[in-house]
Design a protein around this motif. Structure first.
Motif, PDB file in Angstrom:
ATOM      1  N   ARG A  41       0.835  -1.470   0.123  1.00  0.00           N
ATOM      2  CA  ARG A  41       0.499  -0.132   0.005  1.00  0.00           C
ATOM      3  C   ARG A  41       0.808   1.152  -0.395  1.00  0.00           C
ATOM      4  N   ARG A  42       1.878   1.135   0.796  1.00  0.00           N
ATOM      5  CA  ARG A  42       2.745   2.433   0.868  1.00  0.00           C
ATOM      6  C   ARG A  42       4.760   1.467   0.098  1.00  0.00           C
ATOM      7  N   ASP A  43       4.568   1.950  -1.047  1.00  0.00           N
ATOM      8  CA  ASP A  43       6.188   1.297  -0.907  1.00  0.00           C
ATOM      9  C   ASP A  43       7.097   2.213  -0.363  1.00  0.00           C
TER      10      ASP A  43
END
Length: 207
Positions: A41-43
């Protein structure tokens, strides 16, 4: 054991940061390996480093000053052990954007100057020396004058001495089109602070 002597693992142990994801190598770095995650979702981005933990921690205040100046900057993430460096690797947020063209790079000059002003009071990065200090010392950061031919050292110091009265502040140290992104909201992101240190601002501004 010095920072330059540490053994760095070939790939990051992502579990230290509680990350379980596919990794893709990133290209473009000259000294360090880098991987980004895919599908989170948040790399995040993992980078190898030979900097000391103190030299990495120093960047936290520098990044804050850059954000105050209006830049988007990757956020360094602590591991589950509360460390910014694990086995020679750091972890930071991934920023999506497009690289600037060479003709666009001068457009960030006002922001860079604002950053220099904001960071002017910060101390030197641990383990580093400015070009002015290197007039009298042999090594600091990535510079080891003692390993260079005397004639080259003389020429370097002559060049540094000629500008040694110029303004000094914390600088990014590696401003090029590969390290500046324009993000979706129109702001500019500054990446790769590995060479950041306190030095002459002309190394960022080119004059």
């Amino acid at each position: 054991m010095s920072a330059g002597d540490r053994t760095i693992m070939d790939r990051p142990r992502t579990e230290y940061w509680g990350v379980a994801a596919e990794l893709r190598p990133l290209t473009g770095g000259h000294r360090n390996a880098a991987f980004r995650t895919l599908g989170l979702r948040r790399d995040v981005v993992f980078k190898s480093t030979r900097r000391s933990p103190a030299a990495i921690a120093w960047l936290l205040s520098v990044h804050d000053r850059a954000r105050d100046a209006g830049f988007v900057v990757p956020r360094l993430l602590e591991s589950r052990h509360g460390n910014l460096v694990e086995d020679g690797w750091t972890c930071e947020t991934f920023i999506q954007g497009r690289n600037l063209g060479a003709s666009e790079l001068p457009g960030i000059r006002p922001l860079i100057e604002e950053f220099h002003e904001a960071a002017a009071g910060l101390m030197q990065r641990p383990g580093f020396l400015s070009s002015v200090s290197l007039l009298y010392s042999g090594s600091g950061g990535d510079v080891n004058l003692d390993a260079m031919p005397e004639e080259i050292v003389f020429r370097c110091r002559e060049a540094w001495r000629a500008v040694s009265n110029r303004r000094e502040a914390v600088i990014h140290g590696d401003l090029n089109t590969g390290n500046v992104l324009k993000v979706k909201d129109g702001r500019f992101a500054l990446l790769d602070w590995d060479e950041s240190r306190r030095d002459l601002v002309l190394f960022d501004l080119g004059q």
